[in-house]
Design a protein around this motif. Structure first.
Motif, short mmCIF file in Angstrom:
data_model
loop_
_atom_site.label_atom_id
_atom_site.label_comp_id
_atom_site.label_asym_id
_atom_site.label_seq_id
_atom_site.Cartn_x
_atom_site.Cartn_y
_atom_site.Cartn_z
N HIS A 60 46.75 37.36 42.48
CA HIS A 60 47.06 37.75 43.65
C HIS A 60 46.70 36.47 44.63
N HIS A 62 44.64 36.11 47.39
CA HIS A 62 43.56 35.98 48.09
C HIS A 62 43.01 34.72 47.67
N HIS A 121 45.15 47.05 45.68
CA HIS A 121 44.39 46.13 46.26
C HIS A 121 45.05 45.99 47.63
N ASP A 122 44.28 45.12 48.54
CA ASP A 122 45.09 44.63 49.85
C ASP A 122 45.78 43.44 49.83
N GLN A 125 48.43 42.83 43.72
CA GLN A 125 47.73 42.33 42.64
C GLN A 125 48.05 43.06 41.38
N ASP A 142 39.58 43.38 41.07
CA ASP A 142 40.28 43.29 42.60
C ASP A 142 41.12 44.46 42.58
N LEU A 143 40.53 45.75 42.52
CA LEU A 143 41.14 46.86 42.72
C LEU A 143 40.25 48.04 43.42
N GLY A 144 40.68 48.86 44.15
CA GLY A 144 39.95 49.93 44.69
C GLY A 144 39.73 51.17 44.18
N GLU A 163 36.11 44.65 36.36
CA GLU A 163 35.57 44.53 37.90
C GLU A 163 34.19 45.74 37.81
N ARG A 188 42.03 50.55 48.45
CA ARG A 188 42.78 49.09 48.48
C ARG A 188 41.47 47.96 48.31
N HIS A 190 37.51 47.25 46.26
CA HIS A 190 37.03 47.10 45.08
C HIS A 190 36.55 48.12 44.15
#
Length: 282
Positions: A60, A62, A121-122, A125, A142-144, A163, A188, A190
């Protein structure tokens, strides 16, 4: 398949997958010099002694994941693979060496096949399952929240890199401003240690190594993440490690040989995965 975790955290992310002469770096959050130093320390070069990868896959847009992708592209002529959304959002260098992939369709790079799946994620991803025809490994960061179908996607992988970003108590008491704390805790943001453990507790047999990834250096502690994960994996013979912010940490997708006279692993063949109670729609 050999997996070398070069870096995992907010300061940069990079993981090298190598099998049968193919070397692919997933994420480019560290520069070539750091990459070569880590791979030299881990003796992860190919038979020809080359340390730089054949290709780079970006999860992604970031900065800690895509930061120096354009530099690899321009200076070292390394092709960059990214989803269409990531390619639009990030600077990846010479467009003639940028390859886009669908976030739900497998694609091959040499001896390795990558199966992506969208994650909440924001930034757009993907989780990745990497397959060399004999072994499979999953990289999920990287996932909410854990989306529907993710457990099935990673089921049966030999290695799961997952994660386990923060401890809620440390996050609440920590120095981050409230808007950043809300972002991290959001759907969105972690995964917390508890969310990671709920997925691990539902993981079917077949996974012999679990690496906890993207641990916050401010809002988590390795001993907290590892302690919770051990409880979630109770009764299973699985190697459990926490990836440091800067590696190298080398994982082998081949299962370890049991000691002479030891009983066979209790993990056994993959079983049908259970649905997680924390699953919600995207």
């Amino acid at each position: 398949m050999k997996i070398t975790i070069i870096a995992s955290g907010s300061g940069g992310n990079a993981t090298l997958f190598a099998s049968r002469g193919t070397r692919v770096l997933v994420d480019a959050g560290v520069g070539p010099r750091v990459l070569e130093q880590c791979l030299s320390a881990a003796a992860a070069g190919g038979a020809d002694g080359k340390l730089l990868p054949d290709a780079i896959v970006i999860t992604h847009a970031h900065a800690d994941h895509v930061g120096v992708a354009a530099k690899y592209n321009k200076k070292h002529k390394i092709p960059i693979y990214a989803s269409e959304a990531t390619a639009r959002a990030a600077e990846l260098g010479d467009p003639t060496r940028v390859r886009t992939f669908s976030s739900r369709e497998p694609f091959a790079i040499g001896a390795l096949t990558f199966s992506p799946r969208p994650l909440p994620h924001d930034a757009a991803q993907v989780a990745l399952v990497v397959d060399d025809g004999a072994r499979r490994a999953a990289l999920v960061t990287d996932l909410g929240e854990v989306p529907p179908g993710l457990l099935e996607h990673v089921a049966g992988c030999d290695v799961l890199m997952l994660e386990s970003n923060y401890d809620p108590g440390l996050l609440d008491a920590g120095p981050y401003p409230q808007h950043l704390k809300r972002r991290i805790r959001s759907a969105r943001g972690h995964l917390s240690n508890a969310q990671a453990c709920e997925l691990l507790a539902a993981l079917p047999g077949g996974t012999h190594t679990v690496a906890l990834m993207h641990l916050s250096e401010v809002n988590n502690r390795p001993e907290l993440a590892l302690g919770a994960a051990r409880d979630a994996l109770l009764g299973r013979r699985a190697r459990l490690v926490a990836a440091p912010p800067r590696g190298p940490l080398v994982l082998d997708a081949a299962p370890p040989a049991p000691p002479p006279g030891a009983a066979r692993s209790s993990l056994g063949p993959p079983a049908p995965p259970r649905q997680l109670g924390l699953f919600t729609g995207l």
